[in-house]
Write a protein that holds these residues in place. Structure first.
Motif, PDB file in Angstrom:
ATOM      1  N   LEU A 154       0.816  -1.230   0.000  1.00  0.00           N
ATOM      2  CA  LEU A 154       0.000   0.000   0.000  1.00  0.00           C
ATOM      3  C   LEU A 154       0.845   1.273   0.000  1.00  0.00           C
ATOM      4  N   ILE A 155       1.882   1.330   0.829  1.00  0.00           N
ATOM      5  CA  ILE A 155       2.609   2.591   1.025  1.00  0.00           C
ATOM      6  C   ILE A 155       3.275   3.087  -0.267  1.00  0.00           C
ATOM      7  N   PRO A 156       4.083   2.265  -0.968  1.00  0.00           N
ATOM      8  CA  PRO A 156       4.692   2.797  -2.199  1.00  0.00           C
ATOM      9  C   PRO A 156       3.675   3.145  -3.275  1.00  0.00           C
ATOM     10  N   LEU A 157       2.633   2.279  -3.429  1.00  0.00           N
ATOM     11  CA  LEU A 157       1.627   2.552  -4.457  1.00  0.00           C
ATOM     12  C   LEU A 157       0.885   3.853  -4.180  1.00  0.00           C
ATOM     13  N   SER A 158       0.395   3.996  -2.947  1.00  0.00           N
ATOM     14  CA  SER A 158      -0.410   5.179  -2.622  1.00  0.00           C
ATOM     15  C   SER A 158       0.448   6.443  -2.621  1.00  0.00           C
ATOM     16  N   PHE A 159       1.720   6.315  -2.217  1.00  0.00           N
ATOM     17  CA  PHE A 159       2.579   7.504  -2.198  1.00  0.00           C
ATOM     18  C   PHE A 159       2.853   8.007  -3.622  1.00  0.00           C
ATOM     19  N   VAL A 160       3.232   7.083  -4.506  1.00  0.00           N
ATOM     20  CA  VAL A 160       3.555   7.486  -5.885  1.00  0.00           C
ATOM     21  C   VAL A 160       2.317   8.054  -6.592  1.00  0.00           C
ATOM     22  N   MET A 161       1.198   7.312  -6.513  1.00  0.00           N
ATOM     23  CA  MET A 161      -0.007   7.763  -7.214  1.00  0.00           C
ATOM     24  C   MET A 161      -0.620   9.000  -6.563  1.00  0.00           C
ATOM     25  N   GLY A 162      -0.653   9.039  -5.229  1.00  0.00           N
ATOM     26  CA  GLY A 162      -1.271  10.166  -4.540  1.00  0.00           C
ATOM     27  C   GLY A 162      -0.499  11.457  -4.718  1.00  0.00           C
ATOM     28  N   VAL A 163       0.815  11.399  -4.487  1.00  0.00           N
ATOM     29  CA  VAL A 163       1.626  12.615  -4.618  1.00  0.00           C
ATOM     30  C   VAL A 163       1.710  13.030  -6.092  1.00  0.00           C
ATOM     31  N   GLY A 164       1.806  12.046  -6.994  1.00  0.00           N
ATOM     32  CA  GLY A 164       1.838  12.375  -8.419  1.00  0.00           C
ATOM     33  C   GLY A 164       0.573  13.087  -8.865  1.00  0.00           C
ATOM     34  N   ALA A 165      -0.586  12.576  -8.423  1.00  0.00           N
ATOM     35  CA  ALA A 165      -1.856  13.220  -8.775  1.00  0.00           C
ATOM     36  C   ALA A 165      -1.933  14.633  -8.191  1.00  0.00           C
ATOM     37  N   ALA A 166      -1.454  14.797  -6.966  1.00  0.00           N
ATOM     38  CA  ALA A 166      -1.496  16.126  -6.337  1.00  0.00           C
ATOM     39  C   ALA A 166      -0.593  17.113  -7.082  1.00  0.00           C
ATOM     40  N   ILE A 167       0.604  16.663  -7.504  1.00  0.00           N
ATOM     41  CA  ILE A 167       1.500  17.555  -8.255  1.00  0.00           C
ATOM     42  C   ILE A 167       0.857  17.968  -9.570  1.00  0.00           C
ATOM     43  N   TYR A 168       0.247  16.991 -10.247  1.00  0.00           N
ATOM     44  CA  TYR A 168      -0.382  17.328 -11.537  1.00  0.00           C
ATOM     45  C   TYR A 168      -1.525  18.327 -11.344  1.00  0.00           C
ATOM     46  N   LEU A 169      -2.395  18.054 -10.370  1.00  0.00           N
ATOM     47  CA  LEU A 169      -3.560  18.925 -10.179  1.00  0.00           C
ATOM     48  C   LEU A 169      -3.156  20.332  -9.753  1.00  0.00           C
ATOM     49  N   GLU A 170      -2.101  20.464  -8.957  1.00  0.00           N
ATOM     50  CA  GLU A 170      -1.713  21.779  -8.448  1.00  0.00           C
ATOM     51  C   GLU A 170      -0.785  22.548  -9.387  1.00  0.00           C
ATOM     52  N   GLU A 171       0.092  21.821 -10.098  1.00  0.00           N
ATOM     53  CA  GLU A 171       1.136  22.511 -10.858  1.00  0.00           C
ATOM     54  C   GLU A 171       0.944  22.466 -12.369  1.00  0.00           C
ATOM     55  N   TYR A 172       0.290  21.442 -12.881  1.00  0.00           N
ATOM     56  CA  TYR A 172       0.236  21.269 -14.342  1.00  0.00           C
ATOM     57  C   TYR A 172      -1.178  21.343 -14.920  1.00  0.00           C
ATOM     58  N   ALA A 173      -2.179  20.889 -14.189  1.00  0.00           N
ATOM     59  CA  ALA A 173      -3.537  20.814 -14.749  1.00  0.00           C
ATOM     60  C   ALA A 173      -4.090  22.207 -15.025  1.00  0.00           C
ATOM     61  N   PRO A 174      -4.785  22.385 -16.161  1.00  0.00           N
ATOM     62  CA  PRO A 174      -5.417  23.689 -16.432  1.00  0.00           C
ATOM     63  C   PRO A 174      -6.542  23.946 -15.431  1.00  0.00           C
ATOM     64  N   LYS A 175      -6.705  25.197 -15.054  1.00  0.00           N
ATOM     65  CA  LYS A 175      -7.740  25.557 -14.078  1.00  0.00           C
ATOM     66  C   LYS A 175      -9.063  25.773 -14.804  1.00  0.00           C
ATOM     67  N   ASN A 176      -9.730  24.691 -15.137  1.00  0.00           N
ATOM     68  CA  ASN A 176     -11.017  24.793 -15.828  1.00  0.00           C
ATOM     69  C   ASN A 176     -12.090  23.986 -15.085  1.00  0.00           C
ATOM     70  N   LYS A 177     -13.269  23.880 -15.690  1.00  0.00           N
ATOM     71  CA  LYS A 177     -14.387  23.210 -15.024  1.00  0.00           C
ATOM     72  C   LYS A 177     -14.106  21.726 -14.814  1.00  0.00           C
ATOM     73  N   PHE A 178     -13.442  21.098 -15.780  1.00  0.00           N
ATOM     74  CA  PHE A 178     -13.166  19.670 -15.654  1.00  0.00           C
ATOM     75  C   PHE A 178     -12.243  19.392 -14.459  1.00  0.00           C
ATOM     76  N   THR A 179     -11.210  20.230 -14.328  1.00  0.00           N
ATOM     77  CA  THR A 179     -10.288  20.061 -13.193  1.00  0.00           C
ATOM     78  C   THR A 179     -11.014  20.272 -11.874  1.00  0.00           C
ATOM     79  N   ARG A 180     -11.877  21.282 -11.840  1.00  0.00           N
ATOM     80  CA  ARG A 180     -12.637  21.530 -10.597  1.00  0.00           C
ATOM     81  C   ARG A 180     -13.569  20.353 -10.289  1.00  0.00           C
ATOM     82  N   LEU A 181     -14.137  19.735 -11.351  1.00  0.00           N
ATOM     83  CA  LEU A 181     -15.014  18.571 -11.157  1.00  0.00           C
ATOM     84  C   LEU A 181     -14.212  17.386 -10.595  1.00  0.00           C
ATOM     85  N   VAL A 182     -13.019  17.168 -11.148  1.00  0.00           N
ATOM     86  CA  VAL A 182     -12.149  16.094 -10.634  1.00  0.00           C
ATOM     87  C   VAL A 182     -11.796  16.359  -9.172  1.00  0.00           C
ATOM     88  N   GLN A 183     -11.456  17.618  -8.877  1.00  0.00           N
ATOM     89  CA  GLN A 183     -11.091  17.996  -7.514  1.00  0.00           C
ATOM     90  C   GLN A 183     -12.253  17.761  -6.551  1.00  0.00           C
TER      91      GLN A 183
END
Length: 291
Positions: free
Chosen positions: A84-113
């Motif tokens: 659990l720990i390596p899987l959740s760390f890689v996927m969780g932190v990776g998703a957070a970096i994408y959503l905060e730093e790379y994802a466009p700030k549009n309606k779809f991103t807000r819906l995912v959030q």
């Protein structure tokens, strides 16, 4: 003039009275929770302390209470955490970096959030049903160790994403601007400036999410964790059990000896949770001083 002064004094007196009333209510509410928890822990320690012995860690479950241990449950929980720990760390932190730093700030991103934030509060049994449908039946992983570990990974993933996003968001904008001003690329800025500053919050979120996972029972029951396993899993597809399942099995038995064994197992589980929480505090304080 005296009329206005009297009115002000009356308003101030009413506000103080309301403050004192609310203070008393909050104090009573907090005291009820603390007292109930203290009584529960004391009762568990009284029942289970006498049964804490090395045999509890080295013996497999048995139909005789004097020979019963929780080796398979303890090792099952450890195996789940190792996946659990390596899987959740890689996927969780990776998703957070994408959503905060790379994802466009549009309606779809807000819906995912919005969906991720909602999933963080969904009851754990729902993840058990999802794991049963996805991993056990659709992917054909059967009622195995890997099915349980992947289901628990799904359970903690939204919590880790939300905690990591909060930690990344708390990094001042000036750090990013300074990095860009020096000619750094986006990834260089994220990996060398943003992540080191946010790592205390990220690690704290990961450890607290793992603490939640180690105490969950409902998802593991749904995906088929066995209540009686007298062996250790030799592969990812073997049957398994975990500490909460073992505790549930002992507590549900009518014999007093098994209930006391369950209390001993709860003490061990509480000790592990306390150690994990202390680790979270130490890691956070250490990295906060460093960065």
């Amino acid at each position: 003039m005296n009329i206005f002064q009297d009115a002000n004094r009356k308003q101030i007196a009413n506000r103080r009275l309301k403050d004192q009333l609310l203070h008393t209510i909050f104090l009573l509410a907090t005291s009820v929770g603390i007292i109930a928890l203290t009584v529960l822990i004391i009762d568990i320690i009284i029942d289970g302390w006498a049964h804490l012995s090395p045999d509890l860690f080295t013996n497999f479950p048995s139909r005789k209470a004097e020979n019963a241990g929780m080796k398979s449950g303890l090792m099952g929980s450890l195996y789940i955490l190792l996946i659990l720990i390596p899987l959740s760390f890689v996927m969780g932190v990776g998703a957070a970096i994408y959503l905060e730093e790379y994802a466009p700030k549009n309606k779809f991103t807000r819906l995912v959030q919005l969906n991720i934030s909602t999933l963080a509060g969904v009851p754990s049994i729902v993840y058990g049903i999802l794991g049963l449908a996805l991993f056990v039946r659709m992917l054909g992983l059967e009622k195995s160790l890997i099915s349980g570990a992947l289901t628990m990974t799904l359970l903690v993933l939204p919590v880790i994403i939300v905690a990591s996003q909060e930690a990344i968001r708390a990094v001042p904008r000036s750090r990013r601007d300074a990095s860009f001003a020096l000619g750094a690329t986006k990834w260089q800025t994220v990996s060398r400036s943003v992540l080191p500053s946010s790592i205390p919050g990220i690690l704290t979120g990961v450890i607290l999410a793992v603490s939640r996972a180690i105490g969950e029972t409902a998802p593991l029951i749904i995906v088929g964790a066995s209540t009686y396993v007298a062996f250790l899993p030799q592969s990812l597809t073997d049957a398994f059990t975990a500490m909460p399942i073992q505790i549930y099995n002992w507590i549900s038995r009518p014999q007093v000896e098994f209930k006391d064994l369950g209390a001993s197992a709860i003490i061990i589980l509480l000790a592990i949770l306390i150690l994990l929480n202390i680790s979270a505090v130490i890691i956070r304080n250490r990295y906060q001083k460093k960065f």
